[in-house]
Write a protein that holds these residues in place. Structure first.
Motif, mmCIF file in Angstrom:
data_model
loop_
_atom_site.group_PDB
_atom_site.id
_atom_site.type_symbol
_atom_site.label_atom_id
_atom_site.label_comp_id
_atom_site.label_asym_id
_atom_site.label_seq_id
_atom_site.Cartn_x
_atom_site.Cartn_y
_atom_site.Cartn_z
ATOM 1 N N LEU A 52 0.829 -1.209 0.000
ATOM 2 C CA LEU A 52 0.000 0.000 0.000
ATOM 3 C C LEU A 52 0.863 1.259 0.000
ATOM 4 O O LEU A 52 0.507 2.262 -0.628
ATOM 5 N N LEU A 53 2.017 1.194 0.671
ATOM 6 C CA LEU A 53 2.916 2.348 0.654
ATOM 7 C C LEU A 53 3.443 2.565 -0.771
ATOM 8 O O LEU A 53 3.477 3.700 -1.269
ATOM 9 N N LEU A 54 3.811 1.478 -1.437
ATOM 10 C CA LEU A 54 4.262 1.600 -2.828
ATOM 11 C C LEU A 54 3.133 2.107 -3.717
ATOM 12 O O LEU A 54 3.362 2.924 -4.619
ATOM 13 N N ALA A 55 1.915 1.640 -3.448
ATOM 14 C CA ALA A 55 0.775 2.108 -4.242
ATOM 15 C C ALA A 55 0.582 3.613 -4.065
ATOM 16 O O ALA A 55 0.310 4.337 -5.029
ATOM 17 N N SER A 56 0.740 4.098 -2.826
ATOM 18 C CA SER A 56 0.571 5.544 -2.599
ATOM 19 C C SER A 56 1.676 6.326 -3.304
ATOM 20 O O SER A 56 1.450 7.421 -3.802
ATOM 21 N N TRP A 68 -3.038 10.605 -15.929
ATOM 22 C CA TRP A 68 -4.258 10.349 -15.162
ATOM 23 C C TRP A 68 -4.300 11.315 -13.984
ATOM 24 O O TRP A 68 -3.273 11.622 -13.388
ATOM 25 N N THR A 69 -5.512 11.749 -13.645
ATOM 26 C CA THR A 69 -5.627 12.633 -12.484
ATOM 27 C C THR A 69 -6.215 11.920 -11.261
ATOM 28 O O THR A 69 -6.019 12.349 -10.139
ATOM 29 N N TRP A 70 -6.958 10.821 -11.519
ATOM 30 C CA TRP A 70 -7.635 10.195 -10.372
ATOM 31 C C TRP A 70 -6.681 9.635 -9.314
ATOM 32 O O TRP A 70 -7.017 9.630 -8.131
ATOM 33 N N PRO A 71 -5.452 9.163 -9.670
ATOM 34 C CA PRO A 71 -4.619 8.619 -8.589
ATOM 35 C C PRO A 71 -4.323 9.640 -7.498
ATOM 36 O O PRO A 71 -4.227 9.292 -6.320
ATOM 37 N N ALA A 72 -4.225 10.928 -7.865
ATOM 38 C CA ALA A 72 -3.933 11.936 -6.850
ATOM 39 C C ALA A 72 -5.034 11.984 -5.789
ATOM 40 O O ALA A 72 -4.783 12.317 -4.640
ATOM 41 N N ARG A 73 -6.266 11.624 -6.191
ATOM 42 C CA ARG A 73 -7.371 11.663 -5.235
ATOM 43 C C ARG A 73 -7.303 10.537 -4.213
ATOM 44 O O ARG A 73 -7.962 10.614 -3.178
ATOM 45 N N VAL A 74 -6.599 9.452 -4.521
ATOM 46 C CA VAL A 74 -6.607 8.302 -3.604
ATOM 47 C C VAL A 74 -5.293 8.177 -2.827
ATOM 48 O O VAL A 74 -5.134 7.282 -2.005
ATOM 49 N N ARG A 75 -4.363 9.106 -3.080
ATOM 50 C CA ARG A 75 -3.039 8.961 -2.468
ATOM 51 C C ARG A 75 -3.113 8.961 -0.942
ATOM 52 O O ARG A 75 -2.510 8.115 -0.287
ATOM 53 N N ARG A 76 -3.890 9.904 -0.405
ATOM 54 C CA ARG A 76 -3.976 9.988 1.059
ATOM 55 C C ARG A 76 -4.584 8.707 1.636
ATOM 56 O O ARG A 76 -4.091 8.166 2.634
ATOM 57 N N THR A 77 -5.637 8.217 1.007
ATOM 58 C CA THR A 77 -6.276 6.994 1.503
ATOM 59 C C THR A 77 -5.284 5.822 1.498
ATOM 60 O O THR A 77 -5.186 5.073 2.471
ATOM 61 N N LEU A 78 -4.540 5.683 0.398
ATOM 62 C CA LEU A 78 -3.575 4.575 0.314
ATOM 63 C C LEU A 78 -2.484 4.735 1.372
ATOM 64 O O LEU A 78 -2.083 3.767 2.018
ATOM 65 N N GLY A 79 -2.022 5.971 1.560
ATOM 66 C CA GLY A 79 -0.983 6.212 2.557
ATOM 67 C C GLY A 79 -1.462 5.889 3.958
ATOM 68 O O GLY A 79 -0.738 5.261 4.744
ATOM 69 N N LEU A 80 -2.688 6.273 4.266
ATOM 70 C CA LEU A 80 -3.209 5.996 5.607
ATOM 71 C C LEU A 80 -3.471 4.505 5.800
ATOM 72 O O LEU A 80 -3.275 3.966 6.890
ATOM 73 N N LEU A 81 -3.885 3.825 4.730
ATOM 74 C CA LEU A 81 -4.044 2.365 4.817
ATOM 75 C C LEU A 81 -2.684 1.714 5.075
ATOM 76 O O LEU A 81 -2.562 0.800 5.896
ATOM 77 N N ALA A 121 11.117 2.717 9.801
ATOM 78 C CA ALA A 121 10.124 3.019 8.762
ATOM 79 C C ALA A 121 8.783 3.382 9.393
ATOM 80 O O ALA A 121 8.136 4.353 9.005
ATOM 81 N N LEU A 122 8.381 2.619 10.417
ATOM 82 C CA LEU A 122 7.107 2.907 11.091
ATOM 83 C C LEU A 122 7.151 4.285 11.750
ATOM 84 O O LEU A 122 6.206 5.073 11.624
ATOM 85 N N VAL A 123 8.258 4.572 12.426
ATOM 86 C CA VAL A 123 8.382 5.865 13.110
ATOM 87 C C VAL A 123 8.305 7.012 12.098
ATOM 88 O O VAL A 123 7.663 8.033 12.353
ATOM 89 N N LEU A 124 8.927 6.825 10.935
ATOM 90 C CA LEU A 124 8.887 7.869 9.907
ATOM 91 C C LEU A 124 7.468 8.097 9.398
ATOM 92 O O LEU A 124 7.114 9.203 9.000
ATOM 93 N N LEU A 125 6.666 7.039 9.391
ATOM 94 C CA LEU A 125 5.303 7.175 8.863
ATOM 95 C C LEU A 125 4.383 7.918 9.825
ATOM 96 O O LEU A 125 3.366 8.467 9.407
ATOM 97 N N VAL A 126 4.729 7.955 11.114
ATOM 98 C CA VAL A 126 3.835 8.586 12.097
ATOM 99 C C VAL A 126 3.581 10.067 11.781
ATOM 100 O O VAL A 126 2.417 10.471 11.655
ATOM 101 N N PRO A 127 4.627 10.900 11.614
ATOM 102 C CA PRO A 127 4.334 12.318 11.304
ATOM 103 C C PRO A 127 3.591 12.478 9.974
ATOM 104 O O PRO A 127 2.808 13.422 9.830
ATOM 105 N N LEU A 128 3.813 11.573 9.051
ATOM 106 C CA LEU A 128 3.109 11.674 7.769
ATOM 107 C C LEU A 128 1.619 11.396 7.950
ATOM 108 O O LEU A 128 0.772 12.069 7.362
ATOM 109 N N ALA A 129 1.300 10.401 8.786
ATOM 110 C CA ALA A 129 -0.115 10.105 9.049
ATOM 111 C C ALA A 129 -0.756 11.278 9.782
ATOM 112 O O ALA A 129 -1.868 11.694 9.452
ATOM 113 N N VAL A 130 -0.041 11.825 10.765
ATOM 114 C CA VAL A 130 -0.593 12.929 11.557
ATOM 115 C C VAL A 130 -0.866 14.145 10.666
ATOM 116 O O VAL A 130 -1.903 14.801 10.794
#
Lengths: 208, 329
Positions: A52-56, A68-81, A121-130
């Motif tokens: 999912l991180l690679l997908a984002s 394509w423009t639609w992938p930009a709309r799902v980036r946040r969802t994929l990142g949070l998943l 990697a997990l620690v780095l993702l925390v500020p991004l999720a926040v």
């Protein structure tokens, strides 16, 4: 009245993306995950976090390559998943696998390189999720927010290394993900170089 | 039959046009939502199915002959709960049939463990090549309930059926030059498809020091749970050395060779800093990538502490007196 295009897209990805996590939570206690359920849950959550991180990270390259423009709309969802699965992966490890034995967990994080990079990697993702909300984009200003969120690439590299260092003999699967990440990075790097050249050309023309 | 057209519903019941159109859009969006959600969940399922796919199509003991047990309840048996047959036969490391734990149970049907011959050669006075059933008939079969500790920090309790390796070695009379025993697995990519991939240096080779091989705990197993070995557990003949990590227990053996020199063993060649020749279970010496201090018994949730020599220290620790077990891991 023009409605938001694809109103179903993000809810659908969220529901579909969380379904396997729910399945694990149901199958595990029922004994449907095989003789070593904790290992199966660990492998599955870790794999999905990386995928999912690679997908984002693929959203921008998809726009660059296919316009394509639609992938930009799902980036946040994929990142949070991705973050949800990375956190679940850590919780399965810390709570179910290690039984919250703090000493053993700290020793793992400190002494075993593959766990060190995975935890980083997990620690780095925390500020991004926040900072994934629109409010945070406004608060930081888009350029700063964008720089911060390039850390997702660092987290993905660490995630691939975590996978590579964990397997015993067959590197095929982690190498596939390494190749995908390298491709995404190459597209971004190519675009950056093209932009810089374009800017330089404009600057040269203006100077002349 | 009446020619009269059916009465129109009162105008108050007619759906307003905007609502009618929204309903259509709602249905369309609901369909797209369901399709996308299903595609997302399905895609993830396909990526992860190797780890969680069920084994219900697998019939573990089809055609496995029951073996006569001449001796049971010996002094070495553990009385810990036995790991269920299904787990013992569906959770295996046998890279000749794939890398996932349930791959061997799925794919080992290609092995064909009969007819099968075993060559016993090298530093022995009576070298010979013998059919597996003849070899088995030389010895009364003993049931031995042993702990099995994998180097990956999981463990099982398995009722093996077999005979002490020492009895076989005495029969072929090692020469005074014999110092080590080298075991070799079948090399046949047709029957062991995993050997088509160069993941390890095939065929799998393992070895023991002669005194380890002669120790009464060291077993040549031909069965488990009272029946012949299933293919995925190393049919028709495998090694069981309960105080060592599981990878020492070489499967589907075709050759037993007595040698003067310590053999190069498969895993110690593939990753010398991770897997040593001795591979004695030792909670004090970590694998470079994970701790060996504790283990998960298959079927249990909580980890349990790992015991030195897998709990067989009383029987075997003397074999290693004076040896630095940190260096000789």
């Amino acid at each position: 009245m023009a409605s938001r295009p694809y109103p179903w897209l993000n809810p659908a990805l969220t529901v579909g993306g969380l379904a396997p996590l729910l399945m694990l939570a149901v199958q595990g206690p029922r004994g449907d995950l095989g003789p070593n359920a904790i290992e199966a849950a660990l492998n599955q959550t870790g794999l999905f976090a990386l995928v999912l991180l690679l997908a984002s990270l693929a959203c921008t390259p998809l726009r660059l390559v296919f316009k394509w423009t639609w992938p930009a709309r799902v980036r946040r969802t994929l990142g949070l998943l991705a973050f949800t699965y990375a956190l679940s992966h850590f919780l399965v490890y810390a709570v179910l696998d290690q039984g919250l034995a703090l000493g053993a967990i700290l020793e793992d994080i400190g002494k075993r390189p593959f766990i060190t990079v995975g935890f980083t990697a997990l620690v780095l993702l925390v500020p991004l999720a926040v900072t994934s909300t629109n409010r945070w984009v406004r608060r930081l200003g888009f350029p700063r927010w964008q720089r911060l969120h390039r850390m997702a690439y660092v987290a993905a590299v660490l995630g691939v290394v975590h996978f590579l260092w964990r397997v015993k003999a067959d590197l095929t699967e982690p190498l596939i993900y390494a190749a995908v990440l390298a491709l995404l990075f190459a597209i971004r790097a190519g675009e950056a170089i093209r932009k810089r050249r374009a800017r330089a050309a404009v600057a040269a023309r203006n100077a002349a | 039959m009446s020619d009269k057209p059916p009465a129109e519903p009162p105008s108050s019941e007619v759906t307003p046009e905007t609502l009618y159109l929204r309903r259509r859009e709602f249905l369309k969006n609901a369909g797209l939502f369901a399709g996308t959600a299903a595609a997302m969940a399905g895609g993830l399922y396909l990526l992860g199915r190797k780890q969680t796919r069920p084994m219900d199509a697998f019939v573990p003991d089809a055609g496995l002959v029951e073996l006569p047990v001449a001796k049971a309840h010996g002094p070495y048996d553990t009385d810990e709960a036995r790991t269920p047959y299904e787990d013992v036969t569906t959770y295996n490391n046998f890279y000749e049939f794939g890398f996932d734990k349930n791959d061997p149970a799925r794919h080992a049907h290609t092995l064909r463990p009969r007819p099968w011959t075993v060559a016993i050669d090298g530093e022995v006075h009576k070298p010979q090549t013998v059919d597996i059933d003849q070899l088995t008939s030389w010895f009364p079969l003993e049931e031995r309930v042993y702990r099995m500790r994998c180097v990956e920090a999981w463990s099982m309790v398995i009722p093996w059926l077999g005979f002490p390796l020492g009895e076989l070695l005495k029969r072929v009379e090692p020469t005074s030059h014999a110092k080590y025993v080298t075991f070799t697995t079948l090399l046949d990519p047709e029957r062991m498809p995993g050997q088509r991939r160069g993941t390890l240096d095939w065929p799998y080779v393992e070895g023991l020091r002669l005194d380890e091989a002669m120790h009464p705990l060291t077993l040549m197993a031909v069965g488990l749970y009272g029946r012949q070995l299933p293919n995925q557990n190393g049919a028709p003949l495998r090694l069981v050395v309960p105080w060592k990590y599981g990878f020492k227990g070489i499967k589907s053996i075709v050759r037993i060779s007595l040698t003067r020199e310590q053999p190069f063993t498969t895993w110690s060649l593939a990753a010398p800093d991770e897997y040593g020749f001795y591979a004695n279970v030792n909670p004090a010496v970590s694998h470079p990538r994970w701790s060996q201090a504790s283990e998960r018994r298959i079927g249990e949730l909580e980890r349990r502490p790992t015991l030195p020599f897998n709990g067989y220290a009383e029987q075997v620790a003397h074999l290693y007196a004076g040896l630095d077990l940190r260096r000789n891991y």
